[in-house]
Design a protein around this motif. Structure first.
Motif, PDB file in Angstrom:
ATOM      1  N   GLU A 110      31.349  44.885   0.839  1.00 52.29           N
ATOM      2  CA  GLU A 110      30.761  45.776   1.844  1.00 52.29           C
ATOM      3  C   GLU A 110      29.396  45.311   2.328  1.00 52.29           C
ATOM      4  OE1 GLU A 110      29.572  47.303  -2.217  1.00 52.29           O
ATOM      5  OE2 GLU A 110      31.432  46.603  -1.332  1.00 52.29           O
ATOM      6  N   HIS A 111      28.802  44.329   1.674  1.00 50.77           N
ATOM      7  CA  HIS A 111      27.491  43.823   2.074  1.00 50.77           C
ATOM      8  C   HIS A 111      27.576  42.665   3.070  1.00 50.77           C
ATOM      9  CE1 HIS A 111      25.781  46.412  -0.927  1.00 50.77           C
ATOM     10  NE2 HIS A 111      26.505  45.843  -1.865  1.00 50.77           N
ATOM     11  N   LEU A 112      28.772  42.179   3.381  1.00 50.04           N
ATOM     12  CA  LEU A 112      28.938  41.088   4.343  1.00 50.04           C
ATOM     13  C   LEU A 112      28.849  41.640   5.762  1.00 50.04           C
ATOM     14  CD1 LEU A 112      29.630  38.098   4.933  1.00 50.04           C
ATOM     15  CD2 LEU A 112      32.030  38.782   4.923  1.00 50.04           C
ATOM     16  N   LEU A 113      28.005  41.010   6.561  1.00 49.62           N
ATOM     17  CA  LEU A 113      27.868  41.418   7.961  1.00 49.62           C
ATOM     18  C   LEU A 113      27.531  40.191   8.786  1.00 49.62           C
ATOM     19  CD1 LEU A 113      27.744  43.689  10.090  1.00 49.62           C
ATOM     20  CD2 LEU A 113      25.311  43.868   9.583  1.00 49.62           C
ATOM     21  N   SER A 114      28.408  39.820   9.676  1.00 48.06           N
ATOM     22  CA  SER A 114      28.203  38.679  10.575  1.00 48.06           C
ATOM     23  C   SER A 114      27.843  37.403   9.819  1.00 48.06           C
ATOM     24  CB  SER A 114      27.114  39.001  11.603  1.00 48.06           C
ATOM     25  OG  SER A 114      27.505  40.093  12.400  1.00 48.06           O
ATOM     26  N   GLY A 115      28.543  37.164   8.723  1.00 40.41           N
ATOM     27  CA  GLY A 115      28.341  35.931   7.958  1.00 40.41           C
ATOM     28  C   GLY A 115      27.165  35.948   7.013  1.00 40.41           C
ATOM     29  N   MET A 116      26.444  37.060   6.993  1.00 39.65           N
ATOM     30  CA  MET A 116      25.264  37.162   6.133  1.00 39.65           C
ATOM     31  C   MET A 116      25.454  38.224   5.059  1.00 39.65           C
ATOM     32  SD  MET A 116      22.119  36.865   8.819  1.00 39.65           S
ATOM     33  CE  MET A 116      20.914  36.785   7.527  1.00 39.65           C
ATOM     34  N   CYS A 117      24.831  37.972   3.913  1.00 32.58           N
ATOM     35  CA  CYS A 117      24.824  38.949   2.835  1.00 32.58           C
ATOM     36  C   CYS A 117      23.658  39.907   3.062  1.00 32.58           C
ATOM     37  CB  CYS A 117      24.658  38.223   1.490  1.00 32.58           C
ATOM     38  SG  CYS A 117      24.463  39.357   0.100  1.00 32.58           S
ATOM     39  N   ARG A 118      23.955  41.179   3.146  1.00 32.87           N
ATOM     40  CA  ARG A 118      22.889  42.162   3.363  1.00 32.87           C
ATOM     41  C   ARG A 118      22.099  42.440   2.086  1.00 32.87           C
ATOM     42  NH1 ARG A 118      25.400  47.162   6.142  1.00 32.87           N
ATOM     43  NH2 ARG A 118      27.036  46.737   4.654  1.00 32.87           N
ATOM     44  N   LYS A 119      22.560  41.954   0.948  1.00 30.22           N
ATOM     45  CA  LYS A 119      21.809  42.109  -0.295  1.00 30.22           C
ATOM     46  C   LYS A 119      20.621  41.150  -0.342  1.00 30.22           C
ATOM     47  CE  LYS A 119      23.247  44.483  -3.727  1.00 30.22           C
ATOM     48  NZ  LYS A 119      22.656  45.738  -4.157  1.00 30.22           N
ATOM     49  N   CYS A 120      20.833  39.907   0.098  1.00 34.01           N
ATOM     50  CA  CYS A 120      19.772  38.908  -0.044  1.00 34.01           C
ATOM     51  C   CYS A 120      19.400  38.224   1.272  1.00 34.01           C
ATOM     52  CB  CYS A 120      20.164  37.847  -1.068  1.00 34.01           C
ATOM     53  SG  CYS A 120      21.526  36.803  -0.545  1.00 34.01           S
ATOM     54  N   GLY A 121      20.207  38.380   2.314  1.00 34.43           N
ATOM     55  CA  GLY A 121      19.895  37.780   3.604  1.00 34.43           C
ATOM     56  C   GLY A 121      20.389  36.356   3.789  1.00 34.43           C
ATOM     57  N   CYS A 122      21.141  35.847   2.827  1.00 32.40           N
ATOM     58  CA  CYS A 122      21.627  34.460   2.928  1.00 32.40           C
ATOM     59  C   CYS A 122      22.878  34.386   3.803  1.00 32.40           C
ATOM     60  CB  CYS A 122      21.948  33.906   1.545  1.00 32.40           C
ATOM     61  SG  CYS A 122      23.492  34.565   0.837  1.00 32.40           S
ATOM     62  N   TYR A 123      23.177  33.164   4.249  1.00 25.04           N
ATOM     63  CA  TYR A 123      24.478  32.897   4.853  1.00 25.04           C
ATOM     64  C   TYR A 123      25.418  32.628   3.690  1.00 25.04           C
ATOM     65  CZ  TYR A 123      22.247  32.497   9.389  1.00 25.04           C
ATOM     66  OH  TYR A 123      21.550  32.760  10.534  1.00 25.04           O
ATOM     67  N   VAL A 124      26.450  33.450   3.549  1.00 20.88           N
ATOM     68  CA  VAL A 124      27.295  33.368   2.361  1.00 20.88           C
ATOM     69  C   VAL A 124      28.000  32.017   2.245  1.00 20.88           C
ATOM     70  CG1 VAL A 124      27.587  35.860   2.177  1.00 20.88           C
ATOM     71  CG2 VAL A 124      29.260  34.549   3.450  1.00 20.88           C
ATOM     72  N   GLU A 125      28.301  31.377   3.352  1.00 20.74           N
ATOM     73  CA  GLU A 125      28.986  30.090   3.281  1.00 20.74           C
ATOM     74  C   GLU A 125      28.111  29.015   2.641  1.00 20.74           C
ATOM     75  OE1 GLU A 125      31.768  29.811   7.040  1.00 20.74           O
ATOM     76  OE2 GLU A 125      30.110  31.229   7.294  1.00 20.74           O
ATOM     77  N   MET A 126      26.814  29.106   2.836  1.00 19.82           N
ATOM     78  CA  MET A 126      25.914  28.144   2.214  1.00 19.82           C
ATOM     79  C   MET A 126      25.733  28.474   0.735  1.00 19.82           C
ATOM     80  SD  MET A 126      22.118  26.888   3.247  1.00 19.82           S
ATOM     81  CE  MET A 126      22.716  26.130   4.750  1.00 19.82           C
ATOM     82  N   ARG A 127      25.481  29.719   0.442  1.00 16.17           N
ATOM     83  CA  ARG A 127      25.258  30.140  -0.945  1.00 16.17           C
ATOM     84  C   ARG A 127      26.489  29.865  -1.806  1.00 16.17           C
ATOM     85  NH1 ARG A 127      21.384  33.810  -2.400  1.00 16.17           N
ATOM     86  NH2 ARG A 127      21.453  34.329  -4.585  1.00 16.17           N
ATOM     87  N   ALA A 128      27.664  30.136  -1.277  1.00 11.70           N
ATOM     88  CA  ALA A 128      28.902  29.973  -2.040  1.00 11.70           C
ATOM     89  C   ALA A 128      29.200  28.517  -2.361  1.00 11.70           C
ATOM     90  CB  ALA A 128      30.071  30.588  -1.275  1.00 11.70           C
ATOM     91  N   ALA A 129      28.629  27.588  -1.624  1.00  7.98           N
ATOM     92  CA  ALA A 129      28.912  26.167  -1.825  1.00  7.98           C
ATOM     93  C   ALA A 129      28.170  25.575  -3.019  1.00  7.98           C
ATOM     94  CB  ALA A 129      28.555  25.376  -0.567  1.00  7.98           C
ATOM     95  N   MET A 130      27.095  26.230  -3.468  1.00  8.30           N
ATOM     96  CA  MET A 130      26.236  25.637  -4.485  1.00  8.30           C
ATOM     97  C   MET A 130      26.482  26.207  -5.883  1.00  8.30           C
ATOM     98  SD  MET A 130      22.709  25.271  -2.371  1.00  8.30           S
ATOM     99  CE  MET A 130      22.799  26.620  -1.213  1.00  8.30           C
ATOM    100  N   LYS A 131      26.616  25.298  -6.849  1.00  5.98           N
ATOM    101  CA  LYS A 131      26.868  25.697  -8.236  1.00  5.98           C
ATOM    102  C   LYS A 131      25.785  26.609  -8.792  1.00  5.98           C
ATOM    103  CE  LYS A 131      29.504  21.729  -9.902  1.00  5.98           C
ATOM    104  NZ  LYS A 131      29.481  20.577 -10.832  1.00  5.98           N
ATOM    105  N   ILE A 132      24.538  26.336  -8.469  1.00  5.22           N
ATOM    106  CA  ILE A 132      23.448  27.091  -9.083  1.00  5.22           C
ATOM    107  C   ILE A 132      23.261  28.476  -8.474  1.00  5.22           C
ATOM    108  CG2 ILE A 132      22.201  25.013  -9.783  1.00  5.22           C
ATOM    109  CD1 ILE A 132      20.247  25.578  -7.443  1.00  5.22           C
ATOM    110  N   ARG A 133      23.945  28.779  -7.403  1.00  4.94           N
ATOM    111  CA  ARG A 133      23.826  30.087  -6.760  1.00  4.94           C
ATOM    112  C   ARG A 133      24.879  31.042  -7.301  1.00  4.94           C
ATOM    113  NH1 ARG A 133      19.094  29.041  -5.642  1.00  4.94           N
ATOM    114  NH2 ARG A 133      18.624  27.811  -3.815  1.00  4.94           N
ATOM    115  N   HIS A 134      24.588  32.305  -7.183  1.00  9.90           N
ATOM    116  CA  HIS A 134      25.517  33.344  -7.612  1.00  9.90           C
ATOM    117  C   HIS A 134      25.465  34.494  -6.615  1.00  9.90           C
ATOM    118  CE1 HIS A 134      21.600  34.551  -9.168  1.00  9.90           C
ATOM    119  NE2 HIS A 134      22.036  35.782  -9.039  1.00  9.90           N
ATOM    120  N   CYS A 135      26.393  35.375  -6.734  1.00 10.39           N
ATOM    121  CA  CYS A 135      26.429  36.561  -5.881  1.00 10.39           C
ATOM    122  C   CYS A 135      25.256  37.465  -6.277  1.00 10.39           C
ATOM    123  CB  CYS A 135      27.756  37.289  -6.090  1.00 10.39           C
ATOM    124  SG  CYS A 135      27.829  38.917  -5.281  1.00 10.39           S
ATOM    125  N   PRO A 136      24.467  37.934  -5.301  1.00 11.15           N
ATOM    126  CA  PRO A 136      23.306  38.768  -5.625  1.00 11.15           C
ATOM    127  C   PRO A 136      23.630  40.230  -5.921  1.00 11.15           C
ATOM    128  CG  PRO A 136      23.437  38.454  -3.282  1.00 11.15           C
ATOM    129  CD  PRO A 136      24.527  37.611  -3.889  1.00 11.15           C
TER     130      PRO A 136
END
Length: 86
Positions: free
Chosen positions: A54-80
């Motif tokens: 429910e936090h996804l809006l126009s490709g961005m995470c409303r929890k942290c403001g990231c572009y989810v496609e970039m965040r999801a690609a990196m091992k060191i990142r996690h869902c906020p």
């Protein structure tokens, strides 16, 4: 004549008409060090979970403001979200 702005809920950037505007981001993801990236399968699984959030809006995470496609690609990142989805 006034045009309505279309708000894309549950969409990733690659699904939107404006996807070409984010070419630099996709180039960045493609050029990440393989040791820093999740596998293609993990990446798609993460994006699937983001699409259902429910936090996804126009490709961005409303929890942290990231572009989810970039965040999801990196091992060191996690869902906020708490608890995190991935």
């Amino acid at each position: 004549m006034e045009t309505k702005t279309r708000v894309c809920r549950k969409c990733l950037l690659r699904d939107m008409e404006e996807a070409e505007a984010f070419k630099n981001m996709y180039d960045y993801i493609a050029n990440l060090n393989p040791e820093d990236k999740v596998t293609d399968e993990q990446y798609e699984q993460r994006l699937l979970m983001c699409r259902q959030c429910e936090h996804l809006l126009s490709g961005m995470c409303r929890k942290c403001g990231c572009y989810v496609e970039m965040r999801a690609a990196m091992k060191i990142r996690h869902c906020p979200d708490v608890p995190g989805r991935w």
